[in-house]
Design an enzyme around this catalytic site. Structure first.
Site, PDB file in Angstrom:
ATOM      1  N   LYS A 136      52.627  16.480 -80.343  1.00 45.03           N
ATOM      2  CA  LYS A 136      52.076  17.804 -80.049  1.00 45.03           C
ATOM      3  C   LYS A 136      50.759  18.029 -80.775  1.00 45.03           C
ATOM      4  O   LYS A 136      49.857  18.653 -80.242  1.00 45.03           O
ATOM      5  CB  LYS A 136      53.089  18.875 -80.444  1.00 45.03           C
ATOM      6  CG  LYS A 136      54.124  19.103 -79.381  1.00 45.03           C
ATOM      7  CD  LYS A 136      54.994  20.288 -79.719  1.00 45.03           C
ATOM      8  CE  LYS A 136      56.010  19.914 -80.757  1.00 45.03           C
ATOM      9  NZ  LYS A 136      57.062  20.929 -80.917  1.00 45.03           N
ATOM     10  N   GLU A 184      60.208  23.176 -81.844  1.00 44.42           N
ATOM     11  CA  GLU A 184      59.383  24.062 -82.655  1.00 44.42           C
ATOM     12  C   GLU A 184      58.354  24.687 -81.713  1.00 44.42           C
ATOM     13  O   GLU A 184      57.684  23.947 -80.976  1.00 44.42           O
ATOM     14  CB  GLU A 184      58.678  23.248 -83.757  1.00 44.42           C
ATOM     15  CG  GLU A 184      57.932  24.156 -84.695  1.00 44.42           C
ATOM     16  CD  GLU A 184      57.253  23.430 -85.856  1.00 44.42           C
ATOM     17  OE1 GLU A 184      57.467  22.219 -86.034  1.00 44.42           O
ATOM     18  OE2 GLU A 184      56.490  24.096 -86.561  1.00 44.42           O
ATOM     19  N   ARG A 212      63.137   7.688 -79.520  1.00 39.28           N
ATOM     20  CA  ARG A 212      62.226   8.606 -78.859  1.00 39.28           C
ATOM     21  C   ARG A 212      61.522   7.899 -77.716  1.00 39.28           C
ATOM     22  O   ARG A 212      61.485   6.671 -77.650  1.00 39.28           O
ATOM     23  CB  ARG A 212      61.238   9.294 -79.792  1.00 39.28           C
ATOM     24  CG  ARG A 212      60.487   8.488 -80.757  1.00 39.28           C
ATOM     25  CD  ARG A 212      59.692   9.314 -81.780  1.00 39.28           C
ATOM     26  NE  ARG A 212      58.780  10.289 -81.249  1.00 39.28           N
ATOM     27  CZ  ARG A 212      58.792  11.572 -81.629  1.00 39.28           C
ATOM     28  NH1 ARG A 212      59.674  12.007 -82.490  1.00 39.28           N
ATOM     29  NH2 ARG A 212      57.906  12.408 -81.140  1.00 39.28           N
TER      30      ARG A 212
HETATM   31  P1  ATP Z   1      56.043  16.031 -81.749  1.00 32.88           P
HETATM   32  O1  ATP Z   1      56.211  14.840 -82.630  1.00 32.88           O
HETATM   33  O2  ATP Z   1      55.503  15.742 -80.410  1.00 32.88           O
HETATM   34  O3  ATP Z   1      55.351  17.172 -82.407  1.00 32.88           O
HETATM   35  P2  ATP Z   1      58.510  17.104 -82.465  1.00 32.88           P
HETATM   36  O4  ATP Z   1      59.632  16.174 -82.684  1.00 32.88           O
HETATM   37  O5  ATP Z   1      57.864  17.654 -83.649  1.00 32.88           O
HETATM   38  O6  ATP Z   1      57.508  16.482 -81.453  1.00 32.88           O
HETATM   39  P3  ATP Z   1      60.102  19.311 -81.730  1.00 32.88           P
HETATM   40  O7  ATP Z   1      59.675  20.556 -81.089  1.00 32.88           O
HETATM   41  O8  ATP Z   1      60.560  19.337 -83.132  1.00 32.88           O
HETATM   42  O9  ATP Z   1      58.920  18.305 -81.552  1.00 32.88           O
HETATM   43  O10 ATP Z   1      61.162  18.546 -80.831  1.00 32.88           O
HETATM   44  C1  ATP Z   1      62.267  19.143 -80.210  1.00 32.88           C
HETATM   45  C2  ATP Z   1      63.266  18.082 -79.884  1.00 32.88           C
HETATM   46  O11 ATP Z   1      62.703  17.118 -79.009  1.00 32.88           O
HETATM   47  C3  ATP Z   1      63.728  17.332 -81.118  1.00 32.88           C
HETATM   48  O12 ATP Z   1      65.123  17.186 -81.054  1.00 32.88           O
HETATM   49  C4  ATP Z   1      63.031  16.017 -81.034  1.00 32.88           C
HETATM   50  O13 ATP Z   1      63.781  15.010 -81.641  1.00 32.88           O
HETATM   51  C5  ATP Z   1      62.895  15.828 -79.516  1.00 32.88           C
HETATM   52  N1  ATP Z   1      61.746  14.981 -79.202  1.00 32.88           N
HETATM   53  C6  ATP Z   1      60.464  15.182 -79.563  1.00 32.88           C
HETATM   54  N2  ATP Z   1      59.678  14.186 -79.142  1.00 32.88           N
HETATM   55  C7  ATP Z   1      60.486  13.313 -78.486  1.00 32.88           C
HETATM   56  C8  ATP Z   1      60.276  12.068 -77.812  1.00 32.88           C
HETATM   57  N3  ATP Z   1      59.058  11.512 -77.723  1.00 32.88           N
HETATM   58  N4  ATP Z   1      61.336  11.461 -77.247  1.00 32.88           N
HETATM   59  C9  ATP Z   1      62.563  12.019 -77.319  1.00 32.88           C
HETATM   60  N5  ATP Z   1      62.826  13.183 -77.933  1.00 32.88           N
HETATM   61  C10 ATP Z   1      61.809  13.836 -78.513  1.00 32.88           C
HETATM   62 MG    MG Z   2      59.487  18.455 -85.119  1.00 36.35          MG
END
Ligand code: ATP
Ligand code: MG
Length: 564
Positions: free
Chosen positions: A276, A39, A266
């Protein structure tokens, strides 16, 4: 177990095993297609690197494709600044997408699909407040209650949905919900929201839309429209998978293709936060100096700090992919960067806390140039010239006037070697009015340089140094962990910002580095002998050198490992 049957090759992780089985079964016509779906509401962090390495890595390994898909369904929080940074960081990590796509590319298809579901009486407009809806949700052990709007006539649903999108209603006034099962044991099946009204302009589609799909209504369908075969995401989406499959079943027209979601753990790292939202707060509240502050767990932060893409990929490879959440010791990441920098970083001399050392029996005005090997680990790395002269700087902590027996550095009467140069013996010091050491005096033993008759003379300590006249002033920034708590996200009684380490940044302004560093370019890596790995910060300009400590030389991970 070596599932490859080839010696020395790593065994497959569970996702690779999954993909290989699909290929063996001839699923999806033998195609492998993944996507990385960030995102654009923040910068990528090291957790994302784990997903990037998997999504792009699987596609590469199996001759498939991986698209970069921006999951831009939430216009209020998203921005092109983030889109650009995400692309830069993926490329820096060493991956290349086959195409850039956006969830917003599918807004029309998603909207049409929603209308289709309304016509099939599988969706309805709910006009209740979010509190009312939450109150009817039930609990995992108690069924929910049907909305009074659940049986609204189709024509009315269609009309309201169209008017929602035309901007007639305010945000929160009504939503489109899927009509599934308010008694389902899976809470995500209790008439989940499909669309909500958002009036904020979108960074790509402007004011064209006033309704935006929820993640669950956008993600799987986007996978389907695109032809994704393996939709890899983190474990928290496991409970969303039945809903993912539910929508795909309603959408699917082709019997030979279906995208499938698989979840992995994760990445969480000790002494940092990985969300984020929290990272954004650190930036917005000025608690760090921007997204690329070298203390941040963002990829641009690590880049600025001097981490290499290879070290991050190696780290991700080491931690692997499983079905269990946990927290990884940040020392393992530091170990990975040390390993890579040991291989590639030229060795140079830098004195962080200088004190003058005068070699009283060395001729005034004389300069000796010697060749210093750039990297003993890499014979092809060559050497550079270093100047030795009568007036030098050494580290203040390398001198002690009344030293204990085991102090093998400089103290009156004791011989030490100056690295790459002569053996010297301290003969005295000059102090200032407060008793602080102002200058140290020593004599050198002329025949003790490498290649000379007495070069093999045994001394217990070797010190690094620079020549006063041939060194340059520099600022050095030392970083420590950003948080004091091992797992800041777990501390429930304190806000995470209260757990920040007040000493995470230390700026040293009076450092001296050897003249060779005049040639350094931003992001160039070095080993400062006996001190650590450093890189040139992009803030350096017009002769003002600024270095970041990437990591110290001491490897705390090896210790942890040895104990285990
Ligand atoms: P955050 O929780 O930091 O806001 P998010 O999951 O909302 O992260 P996205 O931009 O939706 O962030 O994530 C893009 C991709 O990265 C998704 O497939 C998500 O599952 C993966 N991802 C995000 N954080 C992690 C993590 N800590 N470890 C592994 N993969 C991750
Ligand atoms: Mg997300």
């Amino acid at each position: 177990m070596d599932t490859n049957g080839e010696e020395g090759k790593k065994s497959l992780n569970f996702i690779e095993a999954f993909v290989e089985k699909d290929l063996a079964d001839g699923r999806n016509g033998g195609r492998v297609q993944t996507r990385f779906p960030p995102e654009p509401n923040g910068y990528l962090h090291i957790g994302h690197a784990k997903a990037v390495c998997l999504d792009f890595g699987i596609a590469k390994k199996y001759g498939g494709i991986c698209k970069l898909r921006f999951d831009d369904t939430n216009p209020g929080r998203e921005d092109v600044e983030y889109v650009d940074s995400i692309m830069e960081d993926i490329k820096w990590l060493g991956f290349q997408w086959d195409e850039v796509v956006y969830a917003s590319d599918y807004f029309r298809q998603l909207y049409d699909f929603a209308i289709e579901l309304i016509k099939q009486r599988k969706a309805y407009i709910d006009e209740q407040s979010s509190e009312e809806i939450a109150g009817q949700k039930g609990t995992p052990v108690q069924p929910g209650m049907n909305s009074p709007y659940r049986e609204r006539p189709t024509e009315e649903n269609l009309d309201l949905f169209r008017r929602m999108n035309e901007g007639e209603f305010e945000e929160g006034r009504m939503i489109l919900r899927a009509k599934i099962d308010m008694a389902s044991s899976n809470m995500h099946f209790r008439d989940p929201v499909m669309y909500r009204i958002i009036k904020h302009p979108h960074h790509r589609t402007g004011t064209e839309w006033h309704v935006y799909p929820m993640y669950d209504f956008a993600h799987g369908q986007s996978d389907y429209f695109e032809g994704v075969t393996h939709s890899l995401c983190t474990l928290e989406f496991e409970v969303h998978r039945p809903l993912y499959d539910y929508y795909i079943d309603l959408l699917k027209k082709d019997d030979n293709y279906r995208p499938r979601q698989t979840e992995f753990n994760r990445l969480n790292l000790t002494y940092t936060v990985m969300s984020k939202r929290k990272l954004l707060q650190l930036v917005q509240d000025g608690l760090v100096n921007g997204w690329d502050d070298p203390r941040m767990p963002t990829l641009c932060g690590y880049r600025r700090r001097g981490f290499t893409p290879l070290s991050i990929r190696n780290f991700v490879d080491k931690i692997g992919y499983t079905k269990y959440d946990g927290i990884v010791d940040v020392a393992l990441l530091e170990h990975a960067v040390r390993e890579d920098l040991n291989r590639i970083a030229p060795r140079v001399s830098a004195v962080l806390d200088p004190v003058k050392l005068m070699i009283t029996n060395y001729p005034e005005g004389q300069t000796e140039m010697t060749e210093a090997v750039n990297n003993p680990e890499d014979p092809t790395a060559g050497s550079h010239e270093t100047a030795f002269s009568r007036e030098l700087y050494i580290e203040r902590e390398d001198f002690m006037e009344d030293a204990p027996k085991k102090f093998f550095r400089m103290t009156p009467g004791q011989e030490v070697r100056l690295k790459g140069a002569y053996i010297v013996k301290c003969t005295g010091v000059k102090k200032n009015a407060e008793g602080g050491i102002e200058e140290i005096y020593a004599e050198y033993a002329p025949d003790t340089k490498s290649g000379m008759p007495e070069s093999n003379r045994k001394v217990k300590g070797t010190l690094h140094w620079v020549s006063v006249a041939h060194s340059l002033p520099a600022e050095v920034r030392l970083y420590d962990r950003l948080f004091l708590a091992e797992n800041p996200a777990e501390e429930k009684d304190k806000g995470f910002t209260e757990l920040l380490n007040p000493d995470s940044l230390q700026v040293l302004t009076g450092c001296r580095v050897e003249a060779e560093l005049q040639k350094a370019k931003p992001y160039d890596h070095f080993q400062f002998q006996r001190t650590g790995y450093f890189n040139l910060d992009p803030d350096s300009k017009d002769g003002k050198l600024i270095f970041n400590r990437t990591v110290s030389l001491k490897d705390s991970w090896s210790k942890v490992k040895d104990k285990a």
